[in-house]
Motif scaffolding. Structure first.
Motif, PDB file in Angstrom:
ATOM      1  N   VAL A 171       0.859  -1.182   0.000  1.00 34.63           N
ATOM      2  CA  VAL A 171       0.000   0.000   0.000  1.00 34.63           C
ATOM      3  C   VAL A 171       0.895   1.232   0.000  1.00 34.63           C
ATOM      4  CG1 VAL A 171      -1.910  -1.170   1.190  1.00 34.63           C
ATOM      5  CG2 VAL A 171      -0.219   0.076   2.519  1.00 34.63           C
ATOM      6  N   ALA A 172       0.364   2.345  -0.469  1.00 35.15           N
ATOM      7  CA  ALA A 172       1.135   3.585  -0.511  1.00 35.15           C
ATOM      8  C   ALA A 172       0.502   4.606   0.423  1.00 35.15           C
ATOM      9  CB  ALA A 172       1.178   4.130  -1.931  1.00 35.15           C
ATOM     10  N   VAL A 173       1.335   5.277   1.195  1.00 32.92           N
ATOM     11  CA  VAL A 173       0.887   6.360   2.068  1.00 32.92           C
ATOM     12  C   VAL A 173       1.829   7.544   1.888  1.00 32.92           C
ATOM     13  CG1 VAL A 173      -0.149   4.821   3.796  1.00 32.92           C
ATOM     14  CG2 VAL A 173       2.204   5.544   4.058  1.00 32.92           C
ATOM     15  N   PRO A 174       1.327   8.752   2.086  1.00 30.90           N
ATOM     16  CA  PRO A 174       2.211   9.910   1.986  1.00 30.90           C
ATOM     17  C   PRO A 174       3.345   9.801   3.013  1.00 30.90           C
ATOM     18  CG  PRO A 174      -0.078  10.604   2.028  1.00 30.90           C
ATOM     19  CD  PRO A 174      -0.061   9.140   2.346  1.00 30.90           C
ATOM     20  N   TYR A 175       4.555  10.037   2.561  1.00 30.66           N
ATOM     21  CA  TYR A 175       5.724   9.967   3.435  1.00 30.66           C
ATOM     22  C   TYR A 175       5.580  10.910   4.624  1.00 30.66           C
ATOM     23  CZ  TYR A 175      10.613  10.218   4.878  1.00 30.66           C
ATOM     24  OH  TYR A 175      11.774  10.185   5.610  1.00 30.66           O
ATOM     25  N   SER A 176       4.907  12.019   4.420  1.00 32.56           N
ATOM     26  CA  SER A 176       4.740  13.015   5.485  1.00 32.56           C
ATOM     27  C   SER A 176       3.939  12.480   6.670  1.00 32.56           C
ATOM     28  CB  SER A 176       4.070  14.273   4.936  1.00 32.56           C
ATOM     29  OG  SER A 176       2.793  13.962   4.407  1.00 32.56           O
ATOM     30  N   ARG A 177       3.200  11.387   6.485  1.00 30.54           N
ATOM     31  CA  ARG A 177       2.434  10.796   7.589  1.00 30.54           C
ATOM     32  C   ARG A 177       3.295   9.916   8.500  1.00 30.54           C
ATOM     33  NH1 ARG A 177      -2.724   7.847   6.196  1.00 30.54           N
ATOM     34  NH2 ARG A 177      -2.758   7.807   8.459  1.00 30.54           N
ATOM     35  N   LEU A 178       4.502   9.574   8.046  1.00 32.62           N
ATOM     36  CA  LEU A 178       5.393   8.745   8.854  1.00 32.62           C
ATOM     37  C   LEU A 178       6.187   9.613   9.816  1.00 32.62           C
ATOM     38  CD1 LEU A 178       6.897   6.382   6.131  1.00 32.62           C
ATOM     39  CD2 LEU A 178       5.071   5.856   7.744  1.00 32.62           C
ATOM     40  N   SER A 179       6.453   9.077  10.984  1.00 31.12           N
ATOM     41  CA  SER A 179       7.318   9.781  11.939  1.00 31.12           C
ATOM     42  C   SER A 179       8.131   8.747  12.704  1.00 31.12           C
ATOM     43  CB  SER A 179       6.487  10.634  12.895  1.00 31.12           C
ATOM     44  OG  SER A 179       5.623   9.826  13.666  1.00 31.12           O
ATOM     45  N   ASN A 204      13.990   2.768  18.488  1.00 29.84           N
ATOM     46  CA  ASN A 204      15.006   1.912  17.868  1.00 29.84           C
ATOM     47  C   ASN A 204      14.988   1.998  16.345  1.00 29.84           C
ATOM     48  OD1 ASN A 204      15.992   0.964  20.325  1.00 29.84           O
ATOM     49  ND2 ASN A 204      14.453  -0.650  20.415  1.00 29.84           N
ATOM     50  N   GLY A 205      14.758   3.211  15.831  1.00 28.65           N
ATOM     51  CA  GLY A 205      14.784   3.420  14.394  1.00 28.65           C
ATOM     52  C   GLY A 205      13.534   2.984  13.664  1.00 28.65           C
ATOM     53  N   ARG A 206      12.471   2.722  14.373  1.00 28.26           N
ATOM     54  CA  ARG A 206      11.221   2.302  13.732  1.00 28.26           C
ATOM     55  C   ARG A 206      10.366   3.508  13.386  1.00 28.26           C
ATOM     56  NH1 ARG A 206       8.941  -3.272  15.371  1.00 28.26           N
ATOM     57  NH2 ARG A 206      10.862  -4.403  15.644  1.00 28.26           N
ATOM     58  N   TRP A 207       9.745   3.424  12.219  1.00 27.17           N
ATOM     59  CA  TRP A 207       8.822   4.457  11.788  1.00 27.17           C
ATOM     60  C   TRP A 207       7.435   4.135  12.313  1.00 27.17           C
ATOM     61  CZ3 TRP A 207      10.461   8.712   9.345  1.00 27.17           C
ATOM     62  CH2 TRP A 207      11.726   8.677   8.760  1.00 27.17           C
ATOM     63  N   THR A 208       6.656   5.175  12.579  1.00 23.72           N
ATOM     64  CA  THR A 208       5.276   4.978  13.008  1.00 23.72           C
ATOM     65  C   THR A 208       4.346   5.732  12.076  1.00 23.72           C
ATOM     66  OG1 THR A 208       5.358   6.845  14.542  1.00 23.72           O
ATOM     67  CG2 THR A 208       5.923   4.684  15.436  1.00 23.72           C
ATOM     68  N   LEU A 209       3.130   5.254  11.995  1.00 27.87           N
ATOM     69  CA  LEU A 209       2.084   5.878  11.201  1.00 27.87           C
ATOM     70  C   LEU A 209       0.919   6.104  12.151  1.00 27.87           C
ATOM     71  CD1 LEU A 209       1.155   6.759   8.357  1.00 27.87           C
ATOM     72  CD2 LEU A 209       0.400   4.419   7.983  1.00 27.87           C
ATOM     73  N   ALA A 210       0.810   7.335  12.642  1.00 29.85           N
ATOM     74  CA  ALA A 210      -0.181   7.665  13.672  1.00 29.85           C
ATOM     75  C   ALA A 210      -1.587   7.273  13.230  1.00 29.85           C
ATOM     76  CB  ALA A 210      -0.129   9.153  13.984  1.00 29.85           C
ATOM     77  N   GLY A 211      -2.293   6.596  14.119  1.00 26.29           N
ATOM     78  CA  GLY A 211      -3.674   6.224  13.878  1.00 26.29           C
ATOM     79  C   GLY A 211      -3.872   4.998  13.002  1.00 26.29           C
ATOM     80  N   ALA A 212      -2.801   4.420  12.503  1.00 24.72           N
ATOM     81  CA  ALA A 212      -2.935   3.260  11.621  1.00 24.72           C
ATOM     82  C   ALA A 212      -3.179   1.991  12.422  1.00 24.72           C
ATOM     83  CB  ALA A 212      -1.687   3.096  10.767  1.00 24.72           C
TER      84      ALA A 212
END
Length: 76
Positions: A33-41, A47-55
């Motif tokens: 799936v594709a999500v806007p990069y700006s939604r990742l933090s 430990n270097g993991r990205w999160t996608l708020a509310g996912a």
């Protein structure tokens, strides 16, 4: 819940897109799936993991399937 497989920078001035692999087991049966990069933090102490708020697993699984063939115009 998922793993970032790719980052795409589309032509035409739109922002980068993160291609995320969701579901499946050890990569088998996973869906892209594709999500806007700006939604990742990156959360502090993650430990270097990205999160996608509310996912959630269900919300990511309900997104349209991303295919490189359908988005060939985005490749550079």
């Amino acid at each position: 819940m998922g793993e970032v497989d790719d980052i795409l920078i589309p032509a035409g001035g739109t922002g980068p897109v993160a291609v995320i692999s969701v579901g499946g087991f050890l990569g088998i049966g996973a869906k892209l799936v594709a999500v806007p990069y700006s939604r990742l933090s990156m959360a502090a102490n993650s430990n270097g993991r990205w999160t996608l708020a509310g996912a959630t697993k269900d919300s990511l699984g309900s997104l349209p399937t991303f295919t490189y063939e359908a988005n060939a115009e985005r490749r550079g």
